[in-house]
Design a protein around this motif. Structure first.
Motif, mmCIF file in Angstrom:
data_model
loop_
_atom_site.group_PDB
_atom_site.id
_atom_site.type_symbol
_atom_site.label_atom_id
_atom_site.label_comp_id
_atom_site.label_asym_id
_atom_site.label_seq_id
_atom_site.Cartn_x
_atom_site.Cartn_y
_atom_site.Cartn_z
ATOM 1 N N UNK A 174 50.749 38.957 46.466
ATOM 2 C CA UNK A 174 49.449 39.380 46.992
ATOM 3 C C UNK A 174 48.478 39.697 45.855
ATOM 4 N N UNK A 175 48.969 40.351 44.815
ATOM 5 C CA UNK A 175 48.123 40.651 43.650
ATOM 6 C C UNK A 175 47.689 39.350 42.974
ATOM 7 N N UNK A 176 48.594 38.415 42.839
ATOM 8 C CA UNK A 176 48.270 37.127 42.217
ATOM 9 C C UNK A 176 47.177 36.409 43.014
ATOM 10 N N UNK A 177 47.249 36.459 44.347
ATOM 11 C CA UNK A 177 46.210 35.834 45.180
ATOM 12 C C UNK A 177 44.875 36.556 45.000
ATOM 13 N N UNK A 178 44.908 37.894 44.933
ATOM 14 C CA UNK A 178 43.681 38.657 44.726
ATOM 15 C C UNK A 178 43.051 38.296 43.376
ATOM 16 N N UNK A 179 43.864 38.182 42.353
ATOM 17 C CA UNK A 179 43.364 37.829 41.024
ATOM 18 C C UNK A 179 42.752 36.437 41.045
ATOM 19 N N UNK A 180 43.367 35.529 41.777
ATOM 20 C CA UNK A 180 42.843 34.172 41.897
ATOM 21 C C UNK A 180 41.424 34.189 42.467
ATOM 22 N N UNK A 181 41.205 35.005 43.488
ATOM 23 C CA UNK A 181 39.868 35.128 44.091
ATOM 24 C C UNK A 181 38.902 35.780 43.102
ATOM 25 N N UNK A 182 39.334 36.862 42.444
ATOM 26 C CA UNK A 182 38.463 37.570 41.501
ATOM 27 C C UNK A 182 38.049 36.686 40.335
ATOM 28 N N UNK A 183 38.935 35.830 39.885
ATOM 29 C CA UNK A 183 38.615 34.937 38.761
ATOM 30 C C UNK A 183 37.473 33.999 39.110
ATOM 31 N N UNK A 184 37.366 33.655 40.387
ATOM 32 C CA UNK A 184 36.270 32.781 40.819
ATOM 33 C C UNK A 184 34.981 33.563 41.043
ATOM 34 N N UNK A 185 35.097 34.861 41.312
ATOM 35 C CA UNK A 185 33.921 35.677 41.617
ATOM 36 C C UNK A 185 33.280 36.338 40.400
ATOM 37 N N UNK A 186 34.088 36.679 39.405
ATOM 38 C CA UNK A 186 33.576 37.432 38.249
ATOM 39 C C UNK A 186 33.380 36.489 37.070
#
Length: 194
Positions: A174-186
């Motif tokens: 779940x953390x890995x998926x969250x990081x994947x999204x954040x990498x695209x947003x930030x």
């Protein structure tokens, strides 16, 4: 009407020396994050540093493990007002989340693997938070306190053992998926801090 693009975040200025850094090539660090201090700041692979997060190595080293997330206005390495330490490092294990407005004070302070420091929570100097702990919003961990592995600490000081039975592997995914999204947003700019 002006065609200039307005910035969402106001410019942020650094108030102090630029620390030496050792960044993994796969981290995401916002341009408006604040890094100050004189000691080494190490951030390992796939970690994310949000805009306005503050990493202060004035008192000692900062070591962030793999896949850590440091949210907006979180402050790592805050020097406690009464603290005098010969070694004042802050260490975050792998998969640690330090949420919005949370503070982790300097002083050989450790937050163990998979733990979450909730919104507005504070971890005192020299405290050791075990693995897979949850500090709920506005929790305060006293300086030098020890929180055992798999403990949930509430803002009123109550504690209980986490018996939710969530597999560590599922939490990490779940953390890995969250990081994947954040990498695209930030938008990331590690070169600014080197």
């Amino acid at each position: 009407m002006s065609s200039k693009r307005l910035s969402i975040l106001p410019p942020v200025s650094s108030s102090g020396p630029k620390p030496p850094v050792h960044f993994s090539s796969s981290i995401t660090i916002a341009d408006s994050a604040l890094l100050t201090g004189t000691h080494q700041v190490t951030v390992l692979s796939e970690s994310v540093i949000h805009p306005r997060a503050r990493l202060d190595s004035s008192a000692g080293r900062l070591n962030l493990g793999r896949r850590c997330i440091v949210h907006e206005r979180a402050h790592l390495g805050l020097v406690p007002t009464n603290g005098r330490f010969t070694e004042a490092a802050v260490t975050l294990g792998d998969y640690v989340a330090v949420e919005v407005g949370a503070v982790v004070e300097a002083g050989n302070t450790v937050v163990g693997e998979g733990s979450t420091v909730g919104v507005g929570a504070r971890v005192g100097a020299g405290a050791v938070v075990g693995k897979h702990c949850t500090l709920t919003p506005h929790t305060e961990i006293a300086a030098g306190a020890v929180v055992p592995d798999f403990t949930i600490v509430f803002s009123n000081g109550m504690r209980r053992t986490d018996r939710r039975g969530v597999a560590v592997e599922l939490k990490n995914k779940a953390v890995a998926r969250q990081i994947d999204v954040l990498r695209r947003m930030i938008p990331s700019n590690p070169a600014k801090f080197v």
